[in-house]
Scaffold this motif. Structure first.
Motif, PDB file in Angstrom:
ATOM      1  N   LEU A 124       0.900  -1.193  -0.064  1.00 20.34           N
ATOM      2  CA  LEU A 124       0.076   0.119   0.007  1.00 20.34           C
ATOM      3  C   LEU A 124       0.848   1.248  -0.093  1.00 20.34           C
ATOM      4  O   LEU A 124       0.448   2.283  -0.544  1.00 20.34           O
ATOM      5  N   PHE A 125       1.995   1.138   0.698  1.00 22.92           N
ATOM      6  CA  PHE A 125       2.849   2.299   0.745  1.00 22.92           C
ATOM      7  C   PHE A 125       3.945   2.204   0.061  1.00 22.92           C
ATOM      8  O   PHE A 125       5.061   3.311   0.247  1.00 22.92           O
ATOM      9  N   LYS A 126       4.428   1.539  -0.663  1.00 28.75           N
ATOM     10  CA  LYS A 126       5.756   1.132  -1.681  1.00 28.75           C
ATOM     11  C   LYS A 126       6.895   1.201  -0.611  1.00 28.75           C
ATOM     12  O   LYS A 126       7.771   1.950  -1.171  1.00 28.75           O
ATOM     13  N   GLU A 127       6.854   0.809   0.513  1.00 28.84           N
ATOM     14  CA  GLU A 127       7.825   0.912   1.484  1.00 28.84           C
ATOM     15  C   GLU A 127       9.023  -0.104   1.205  1.00 28.84           C
ATOM     16  O   GLU A 127       8.595  -1.350   0.562  1.00 28.84           O
ATOM     17  N   LYS A 128      10.312   0.220   1.010  1.00 29.76           N
ATOM     18  CA  LYS A 128      11.443  -0.406   0.794  1.00 29.76           C
ATOM     19  C   LYS A 128      11.915  -1.298   1.632  1.00 29.76           C
ATOM     20  O   LYS A 128      11.599  -0.973   3.011  1.00 29.76           O
ATOM     21  N   VAL A 129      12.350  -2.496   1.258  1.00 27.41           N
ATOM     22  CA  VAL A 129      12.932  -3.420   2.338  1.00 27.41           C
ATOM     23  C   VAL A 129      14.352  -3.693   2.034  1.00 27.41           C
ATOM     24  O   VAL A 129      14.666  -4.254   1.142  1.00 27.41           O
ATOM     25  N   ASP A 130      15.398  -3.551   3.205  1.00 25.84           N
ATOM     26  CA  ASP A 130      16.538  -3.932   2.894  1.00 25.84           C
ATOM     27  C   ASP A 130      16.747  -5.661   3.281  1.00 25.84           C
ATOM     28  O   ASP A 130      15.721  -5.995   3.779  1.00 25.84           O
ATOM     29  N   ARG A 131      17.806  -6.094   3.190  1.00 32.93           N
ATOM     30  CA  ARG A 131      18.211  -7.275   3.085  1.00 32.93           C
ATOM     31  C   ARG A 131      17.890  -7.708   4.903  1.00 32.93           C
ATOM     32  O   ARG A 131      17.288  -8.882   4.802  1.00 32.93           O
ATOM     33  N   TYR A 132      18.455  -6.881   5.603  1.00 37.43           N
ATOM     34  CA  TYR A 132      18.150  -7.467   7.167  1.00 37.43           C
ATOM     35  C   TYR A 132      16.402  -7.399   7.364  1.00 37.43           C
ATOM     36  O   TYR A 132      16.169  -8.418   7.872  1.00 37.43           O
ATOM     37  N   LYS A 133      15.861  -6.636   7.164  1.00 33.19           N
ATOM     38  CA  LYS A 133      14.346  -6.585   7.178  1.00 33.19           C
ATOM     39  C   LYS A 133      13.797  -7.792   6.310  1.00 33.19           C
ATOM     40  O   LYS A 133      12.933  -8.628   6.770  1.00 33.19           O
TER      41      LYS A 133
END
Length: 301
Positions: A124-133
């Motif tokens: 919904l909010f197009k949030e980016k996810v790094d490798r740790y998350k």
């Protein structure tokens, strides 16, 4: 907003998220102490006192004009009412399920809920996810899968808890508003109904006064405060950090409750449940490492 302001905003948001999760984790002790008051009666009092508490606090902090300002926004009011219905449904399902001996399903629900919050954040909010998350999410998903496969059933109660709260979180993220004012409008439309139901229950000897000890009546009077505090912290966190980060920190709450259930309430805990618990916490370790690394990188830049 410069880098320092962003860092300060994130630090406050993460502190609020952790504070919220810790308070929620210890709340089962409070609800357990209210027995033998009927779960629905607790819900009525909870809605009523949350409405009253948030009104008094918001009026004191922001004044009449700012408190009434959302009434002018015709688009926002339906969202606030929907958020209130969702969080009230979540409370009701949870307390009913605990009293009906579906504790395992509530535990599963609050392990699934952060995953839904994270997914909503990405979709919904197009949030980016790094490798740790991403690693943390994969471990969390694996832990939940172990629980689901172990009990071999579609947990309707758990999914209801997860879906109602994740949707509530998404709505909170969409409208940016002072936490106390938002909580006031989320509950005020249900407060009159809750008051009527309280009067009806008490007049028919089905309420708290017919079964509770004096100290329990005192505790019941504070349900508004103990409910509003973590919800206010959650709203403050939702306004400051990503839903992915918010969702992952929410694993702290059911983990605390699980420890309380095992060691304080002496509830059964088998090896499969322990395995799932351990898998989820490995994921949280990756998440924590990533947060520390990101924080150090921010200070150096």
């Amino acid at each position: 907003m410069d880098i320092q302001d962003e860092k300060k905003k994130y630090k406050i948001g993460m502190s609020c998220a952790l504070g919220c999760a810790i308070l929620w984790g210890f709340l089962p002790i409070y609800w357990k102490a209210l027995k033998p008051i009927d779960s629905m009666v607790i819900i009525y009092y909870r809605i009523f006192f949350v409405g009253l508490t948030t009104f008094l606090a918001a009026y004191k902090m922001y004044g009449r004009e700012k408190l009434l300002a959302p009434l002018k926004n015709k688009k926002m009011l339906p969202m606030l009412i929907l958020a209130g219905i969702l969080i009230s449904a979540n409370w009701s399902i949870y307390i009913w399920a605990v009293n009906a001996n579906y504790v395992i399903q509530t535990c599963i629900g609050y392990y699934i809920e952060p995953l839904m919050v994270c997914v909503f954040g990405m979709v919904l909010f197009k949030e980016k996810v790094d490798r740790y998350k991403l690693i943390a999410l994969c471990f969390a998903l694996a832990g939940v899968a172990v629980i689901l496969l172990h009990f071999k059933e579609m947990p309707a109660i758990a999914l209801s808890l997860a879906l109602t709260f994740a949707t509530y979180a998404a709505i909170k993220k969409r409208y940016q508003m002072e936490a106390l004012i938002a909580l006031f409008y989320e509950t005020i439309f249900l407060t009159p109904l809750a008051f009527v139901l309280i009067i009806y229950a008490e007049m028919n000897n089905k309420g708290a006064f017919s079964v509770a000890e004096p100290y329990q009546l005192g505790m019941l009077a504070f349900v508004g405060i103990v409910t509003a505090m973590p919800l206010a912290l959650f709203a403050m966190a939702a306004n400051r950090i990503s839903m992915v980060s918010l969702g992952i920190t929410e694993y702290l709450s059911p983990s605390i409750s699980l420890v309380i259930g095992i060691f304080l309430f002496q509830e059964p805990f088998d090896q499969i449940q322990f395995s799932a618990f351990a898998i989820i916490w490995i994921g949280l370790a990756f998440f924590t490492y990533g947060e520390i690394k990101e924080s150090k990188h921010g200070r150096e830049s």
